[in-house]
Design a protein around this motif. Structure first.
Motif, PDB file in Angstrom:
ATOM      1  N   VAL A 198       0.712  -1.268   0.028  1.00  0.00           N
ATOM      2  CA  VAL A 198      -0.022  -0.036  -0.106  1.00  0.00           C
ATOM      3  C   VAL A 198       0.867   1.268  -0.026  1.00  0.00           C
ATOM      4  CG1 VAL A 198      -1.516   1.438   1.366  1.00  0.00           C
ATOM      5  CG2 VAL A 198      -1.920  -1.108   1.009  1.00  0.00           C
ATOM      6  N   LEU A 199       1.862   1.173   0.799  1.00  0.00           N
ATOM      7  CA  LEU A 199       2.783   2.375   0.972  1.00  0.00           C
ATOM      8  C   LEU A 199       3.494   2.726  -0.348  1.00  0.00           C
ATOM      9  CD1 LEU A 199       4.162   2.166   4.604  1.00  0.00           C
ATOM     10  CD2 LEU A 199       2.373   3.541   3.631  1.00  0.00           C
ATOM     11  N   LYS A 200       3.984   1.572  -0.859  1.00  0.00           N
ATOM     12  CA  LYS A 200       4.585   1.528  -2.288  1.00  0.00           C
ATOM     13  C   LYS A 200       3.774   2.158  -3.312  1.00  0.00           C
ATOM     14  CE  LYS A 200       6.940  -1.323  -5.597  1.00  0.00           C
ATOM     15  NZ  LYS A 200       7.105  -2.663  -6.008  1.00  0.00           N
ATOM     16  N   GLU A 201       2.443   1.866  -3.384  1.00  0.00           N
ATOM     17  CA  GLU A 201       1.651   2.006  -4.425  1.00  0.00           C
ATOM     18  C   GLU A 201       0.534   3.544  -4.235  1.00  0.00           C
ATOM     19  OE1 GLU A 201      -0.067  -0.936  -6.746  1.00  0.00           O
ATOM     20  OE2 GLU A 201       1.505  -2.260  -6.366  1.00  0.00           O
ATOM     21  N   VAL A 202       0.438   3.706  -3.165  1.00  0.00           N
ATOM     22  CA  VAL A 202      -0.411   4.924  -2.749  1.00  0.00           C
ATOM     23  C   VAL A 202       0.641   5.859  -1.791  1.00  0.00           C
ATOM     24  CG1 VAL A 202      -2.669   5.514  -1.589  1.00  0.00           C
ATOM     25  CG2 VAL A 202      -2.397   3.364  -2.545  1.00  0.00           C
ATOM     26  N   ALA A 203       0.821   6.911  -2.761  1.00  0.00           N
ATOM     27  CA  ALA A 203       1.924   7.871  -1.989  1.00  0.00           C
ATOM     28  C   ALA A 203       1.214   8.601  -0.818  1.00  0.00           C
ATOM     29  CB  ALA A 203       2.240   9.101  -3.038  1.00  0.00           C
ATOM     30  N   GLU A 204       0.025   8.861  -0.951  1.00  0.00           N
ATOM     31  CA  GLU A 204      -0.793   9.711   0.195  1.00  0.00           C
ATOM     32  C   GLU A 204      -1.059   8.691   1.464  1.00  0.00           C
ATOM     33  OE1 GLU A 204      -2.959  10.732  -3.704  1.00  0.00           O
ATOM     34  OE2 GLU A 204      -2.045   8.818  -2.849  1.00  0.00           O
ATOM     35  N   ALA A 205      -0.739   7.411   1.397  1.00  0.00           N
ATOM     36  CA  ALA A 205      -1.008   6.624   2.400  1.00  0.00           C
ATOM     37  C   ALA A 205       0.114   6.847   3.678  1.00  0.00           C
ATOM     38  CB  ALA A 205      -1.015   5.183   1.962  1.00  0.00           C
ATOM     39  N   LYS A 206      -0.036   6.877   4.718  1.00  0.00           N
ATOM     40  CA  LYS A 206       1.043   6.822   5.837  1.00  0.00           C
ATOM     41  C   LYS A 206       1.222   5.723   6.658  1.00  0.00           C
ATOM     42  CE  LYS A 206       1.474  11.294   4.687  1.00  0.00           C
ATOM     43  NZ  LYS A 206       1.969  11.391   3.217  1.00  0.00           N
ATOM     44  N   GLY A 207       0.395   4.657   6.499  1.00  0.00           N
ATOM     45  CA  GLY A 207       0.594   3.492   7.245  1.00  0.00           C
ATOM     46  C   GLY A 207      -0.733   2.539   7.262  1.00  0.00           C
ATOM     47  N   VAL A 208      -0.633   1.480   7.572  1.00  0.00           N
ATOM     48  CA  VAL A 208      -1.816   0.569   7.544  1.00  0.00           C
ATOM     49  C   VAL A 208      -2.009  -0.135   8.923  1.00  0.00           C
ATOM     50  CG1 VAL A 208      -2.874  -1.592   6.826  1.00  0.00           C
ATOM     51  CG2 VAL A 208      -1.305   0.028   5.336  1.00  0.00           C
ATOM     52  N   GLU A 209      -3.208  -0.054   9.692  1.00  0.00           N
ATOM     53  CA  GLU A 209      -3.298  -0.651  11.000  1.00  0.00           C
ATOM     54  C   GLU A 209      -4.705  -1.433  10.978  1.00  0.00           C
ATOM     55  OE1 GLU A 209      -3.830   2.736  13.642  1.00  0.00           O
ATOM     56  OE2 GLU A 209      -5.883   2.740  13.226  1.00  0.00           O
ATOM     57  N   ALA A 210      -4.568  -2.603  11.603  1.00  0.00           N
ATOM     58  CA  ALA A 210      -5.645  -3.350  11.658  1.00  0.00           C
ATOM     59  C   ALA A 210      -6.661  -2.948  12.878  1.00  0.00           C
ATOM     60  CB  ALA A 210      -5.317  -4.948  12.116  1.00  0.00           C
ATOM     61  N   VAL A 211      -8.091  -3.109  12.402  1.00  0.00           N
ATOM     62  CA  VAL A 211      -9.033  -2.886  13.433  1.00  0.00           C
ATOM     63  C   VAL A 211      -9.990  -3.881  13.489  1.00  0.00           C
ATOM     64  CG1 VAL A 211      -8.923  -0.230  12.925  1.00  0.00           C
ATOM     65  CG2 VAL A 211     -10.408  -1.598  11.694  1.00  0.00           C
ATOM     66  N   ASP A 212     -10.831  -3.993  14.609  1.00  0.00           N
ATOM     67  CA  ASP A 212     -11.987  -4.943  14.771  1.00  0.00           C
ATOM     68  C   ASP A 212     -13.275  -4.388  14.368  1.00  0.00           C
ATOM     69  OD1 ASP A 212      -9.918  -6.910  15.723  1.00  0.00           O
ATOM     70  OD2 ASP A 212     -10.094  -6.157  17.810  1.00  0.00           O
TER      71      ASP A 212
END
Length: 75
Positions: free
Chosen positions: A61-75
């Motif tokens: 995601v970070l490689k392909e979407v420049a605007e993304a700053k991180g990924v987190e899991a939620v329940d």
């Protein structure tokens, strides 16, 4: 829109997760660029899920979407 870009990237990683009996769904993308996902199926509760999230999903995601700053899991 950012949400659609992230969704398209998740579609690319989904087959890898599904081959192991898991899946990922996009919950939200925050204003600060944090991508919130829910791991489902075999991924939910798997001891390796955090590694899958960080080394697999987040990296792509970070490689392909420049605007993304991180990924987190939620329940």
């Amino acid at each position: 829109m950012l949400y659609e870009k992230v969704q398209a990237v998740l579609e690319k990683v989904r087959p890898m997760l599904q081959s192991d009996g898991g899946d990922v769904e996009l919950v939200d993308v925050t204003k600060s660029g944090i991508v919130q996902v829910r791991l489902t199926g075999a991924c939910k509760g798997c001891p390796m899920s955090q590694m899958t999230l960080k080394n697999g999903i987040e990296r792509i995601v970070l490689k392909e979407v420049a605007e993304a700053k991180g990924v987190e899991a939620v329940d």
